[in-house]
Write a protein that holds these residues in place. Sequence first.
Motif, PDB file in Angstrom:
ATOM      1  N   GLU A  44     -17.409  12.233  23.063  1.00  0.00           N
ATOM      2  CA  GLU A  44     -16.539  12.860  22.069  1.00  0.00           C
ATOM      3  C   GLU A  44     -15.191  12.180  22.026  1.00  0.00           C
ATOM      4  N   GLU A  45     -14.639  11.972  23.245  1.00  0.00           N
ATOM      5  CA  GLU A  45     -13.322  11.352  23.303  1.00  0.00           C
ATOM      6  C   GLU A  45     -13.345   9.958  22.699  1.00  0.00           C
ATOM      7  N   HIS A  46     -14.459   9.287  22.903  1.00  0.00           N
ATOM      8  CA  HIS A  46     -14.579   7.932  22.376  1.00  0.00           C
ATOM      9  C   HIS A  46     -14.572   7.954  20.843  1.00  0.00           C
ATOM     10  N   GLU A  47     -15.071   9.013  20.262  1.00  0.00           N
ATOM     11  CA  GLU A  47     -15.150   9.065  18.801  1.00  0.00           C
ATOM     12  C   GLU A  47     -13.842   9.465  18.130  1.00  0.00           C
ATOM     13  N   THR A  48     -13.061  10.301  18.796  1.00  0.00           N
ATOM     14  CA  THR A  48     -11.864  10.827  18.129  1.00  0.00           C
ATOM     15  C   THR A  48     -10.874   9.763  17.654  1.00  0.00           C
ATOM     16  N   PRO A  49     -10.723   8.601  18.335  1.00  0.00           N
ATOM     17  CA  PRO A  49      -9.763   7.624  17.809  1.00  0.00           C
ATOM     18  C   PRO A  49     -10.030   7.192  16.364  1.00  0.00           C
ATOM     19  N   ILE A  50     -11.250   7.375  15.826  1.00  0.00           N
ATOM     20  CA  ILE A  50     -11.481   7.094  14.405  1.00  0.00           C
ATOM     21  C   ILE A  50     -10.779   8.206  13.644  1.00  0.00           C
ATOM     22  N   GLY A  51      -9.482   8.062  13.596  1.00  0.00           N
ATOM     23  CA  GLY A  51      -8.646   9.134  13.048  1.00  0.00           C
ATOM     24  C   GLY A  51      -8.512   9.020  11.551  1.00  0.00           C
ATOM     25  N   ILE A  52      -7.487   9.642  11.032  1.00  0.00           N
ATOM     26  CA  ILE A  52      -7.314   9.731   9.582  1.00  0.00           C
ATOM     27  C   ILE A  52      -7.235   8.352   8.929  1.00  0.00           C
ATOM     28  N   GLU A  53      -6.473   7.459   9.610  1.00  0.00           N
ATOM     29  CA  GLU A  53      -6.292   6.121   9.016  1.00  0.00           C
ATOM     30  C   GLU A  53      -7.617   5.420   8.783  1.00  0.00           C
ATOM     31  N   GLN A  54      -8.391   5.400   9.878  1.00  0.00           N
ATOM     32  CA  GLN A  54      -9.650   4.676   9.794  1.00  0.00           C
ATOM     33  C   GLN A  54     -10.608   5.354   8.805  1.00  0.00           C
ATOM     34  N   PHE A  55     -10.555   6.680   8.845  1.00  0.00           N
ATOM     35  CA  PHE A  55     -11.392   7.456   7.922  1.00  0.00           C
ATOM     36  C   PHE A  55     -11.083   7.075   6.469  1.00  0.00           C
ATOM     37  N   CYS A  56      -9.789   7.001   6.150  1.00  0.00           N
ATOM     38  CA  CYS A  56      -9.388   6.633   4.788  1.00  0.00           C
ATOM     39  C   CYS A  56      -9.897   5.236   4.427  1.00  0.00           C
ATOM     40  N   LYS A  57      -9.778   4.342   5.447  1.00  0.00           N
ATOM     41  CA  LYS A  57     -10.254   2.979   5.197  1.00  0.00           C
ATOM     42  C   LYS A  57     -11.717   2.975   4.791  1.00  0.00           C
ATOM     43  N   ILE A  58     -12.499   3.738   5.561  1.00  0.00           N
ATOM     44  CA  ILE A  58     -13.940   3.778   5.301  1.00  0.00           C
ATOM     45  C   ILE A  58     -14.198   4.342   3.909  1.00  0.00           C
ATOM     46  N   VAL A  59     -13.522   5.432   3.587  1.00  0.00           N
ATOM     47  CA  VAL A  59     -13.716   6.052   2.278  1.00  0.00           C
ATOM     48  C   VAL A  59     -13.331   5.074   1.170  1.00  0.00           C
ATOM     49  N   ASN A  60     -12.195   4.370   1.361  1.00  0.00           N
ATOM     50  CA  ASN A  60     -11.761   3.427   0.331  1.00  0.00           C
ATOM     51  C   ASN A  60     -12.755   2.302   0.125  1.00  0.00           C
ATOM     52  N   LEU A  61     -13.338   1.851   1.234  1.00  0.00           N
ATOM     53  CA  LEU A  61     -14.347   0.793   1.116  1.00  0.00           C
ATOM     54  C   LEU A  61     -15.466   1.248   0.200  1.00  0.00           C
ATOM     55  N   HIS A  62     -15.888   2.489   0.397  1.00  0.00           N
ATOM     56  CA  HIS A  62     -16.974   3.009  -0.441  1.00  0.00           C
ATOM     57  C   HIS A  62     -16.528   3.142  -1.885  1.00  0.00           C
ATOM     58  N   LYS A  63     -15.286   3.631  -2.051  1.00  0.00           N
ATOM     59  CA  LYS A  63     -14.759   3.795  -3.409  1.00  0.00           C
ATOM     60  C   LYS A  63     -14.737   2.459  -4.118  1.00  0.00           C
ATOM     61  N   LYS A  64     -14.230   1.425  -3.414  1.00  0.00           N
ATOM     62  CA  LYS A  64     -14.109   0.110  -4.041  1.00  0.00           C
ATOM     63  C   LYS A  64     -15.447  -0.361  -4.565  1.00  0.00           C
ATOM     64  N   LYS A  65     -16.478  -0.109  -3.783  1.00  0.00           N
ATOM     65  CA  LYS A  65     -17.808  -0.538  -4.206  1.00  0.00           C
ATOM     66  C   LYS A  65     -18.157   0.059  -5.576  1.00  0.00           C
ATOM     67  N   GLU A  66     -17.785   1.322  -5.761  1.00  0.00           N
ATOM     68  CA  GLU A  66     -18.143   1.982  -7.015  1.00  0.00           C
ATOM     69  C   GLU A  66     -17.208   1.594  -8.157  1.00  0.00           C
ATOM     70  N   VAL A  67     -15.909   1.564  -7.868  1.00  0.00           N
ATOM     71  CA  VAL A  67     -14.930   1.501  -8.934  1.00  0.00           C
ATOM     72  C   VAL A  67     -14.439   0.084  -9.230  1.00  0.00           C
ATOM     73  N   ALA A  68     -14.444  -0.784  -8.214  1.00  0.00           N
ATOM     74  CA  ALA A  68     -13.812  -2.092  -8.409  1.00  0.00           C
ATOM     75  C   ALA A  68     -14.439  -2.848  -9.565  1.00  0.00           C
ATOM     76  N   ARG A  69     -13.847  -2.702 -10.736  1.00  0.00           N
ATOM     77  CA  ARG A  69     -14.292  -3.444 -11.906  1.00  0.00           C
ATOM     78  C   ARG A  69     -13.115  -4.273 -12.352  1.00  0.00           C
ATOM     79  N   ILE A  70     -13.434  -5.446 -12.898  1.00  0.00           N
ATOM     80  CA  ILE A  70     -12.357  -6.302 -13.366  1.00  0.00           C
ATOM     81  C   ILE A  70     -11.976  -5.816 -14.747  1.00  0.00           C
ATOM     82  N   SER A  71     -10.810  -5.199 -14.847  1.00  0.00           N
ATOM     83  CA  SER A  71     -10.418  -4.691 -16.156  1.00  0.00           C
ATOM     84  C   SER A  71      -9.093  -5.322 -16.585  1.00  0.00           C
TER      85      SER A  71
END
Lengths: 120, 236
Positions: A44-71
């Motif tokens: 558990e302790e090993h997992e907690t360092p994936i805190g808010i920052e890293q979580f946001c990074k992961i979410v953004n990576l997924h978002k980019k995949k969907e949204v990143a269009r050249i406009s």
Amino acid sequence: MEVSRRRILQKHLEPARPLRRCVPADTEPNINAATCAQALRAEEEHETPIGIEQFCKIVNLHKKKEVARISYSRDVLLGLSSCPEAMKKPPFLPEHPIVLMEARDFGPLTHHEMRWNGGN
Amino acid sequence: MNNKFDALKDDDSGDHDQDQGSPKDSEKEKTEDEDKDQNSSKRKMVVPGAGEHPLQYNYTFWYSRRTPGRPASTQSYEQNIKPIGGFASVEQFWRFYSHMIRPGDMTGHSDFHLFKEGIKPMWEDDANKMGGKWIIRLRKGLASRCWENLILAMLGEQFMVGEEICGAVVSVRFQEDIISIWNKTASDQATTARIRDTLRRVLNLPPNTIMEYKTHTDSIKAWVDFHGLVNPSGGR
């Protein structure tokens, strides 16, 4: 002799069986309730360092995949129409009545727009 | 009906060469010789030049004109559409666009088509067959401006409907001009509504302009009903 050997085997095997089924052999000697709990806590302790920052990074990576269009906005596209690269004649242009020999000047449709507004 | 399926067969054979990078040089020369037979999908893939602004998709300009004096039903639509060229960047687009006359200056029964690479401007194309189009009828004098705004919005990905857009057409007719934008899924109402709203915004149309959505299956039916035959992939 036969009887005693059988007894030893039985004593040895009976408690070990259930542990062998679910735990890798090399950790077997240390297994007890306390170490199990420790191991879980450590995980558990090993997992907690994936805190808010890293979580946001992961979410953004997924978002980019969907949204990143050249406009491009209309203005940006029109802005690029006057650069020298945009005025060159394409290398493989078929000969055709609608094809012009030289680039026409696009003062963005001013002539037509004037005509349109005038006609209103 | 036979012709329709012949057209589909052509499409299938053309697609095999298309998906993998650039063909060998010998193949390239051969396919360029064959260009005149709507084989543009076999051509070498276009890529943005160094330092150019890439587009989300590659596109191809097409042109069609009905030969005057011959009834539409005797002319094959597919034979009448000619590829003009493909592009992958903003700069490459302007090169073609600046070397083509404006729709408002075209005469007769003519159309410009701008479609994503690999999609033919035909109802029967795989990408189009479940689709439809928004149609806007324009009085004379508006086509050049509206066409430019329409294709700039398409190339700039202003419609925000994912992969749905197939291409755009401007049709010069006797008393009016028509612009349309084609999408893949006619039954997807969220998409068609969003396309309509974007069209209203980017075209800056006169307030009384009527917009109409037509599915390609309806277009095919109407064509067959009107001409009463045989050749739905024929003239339009």
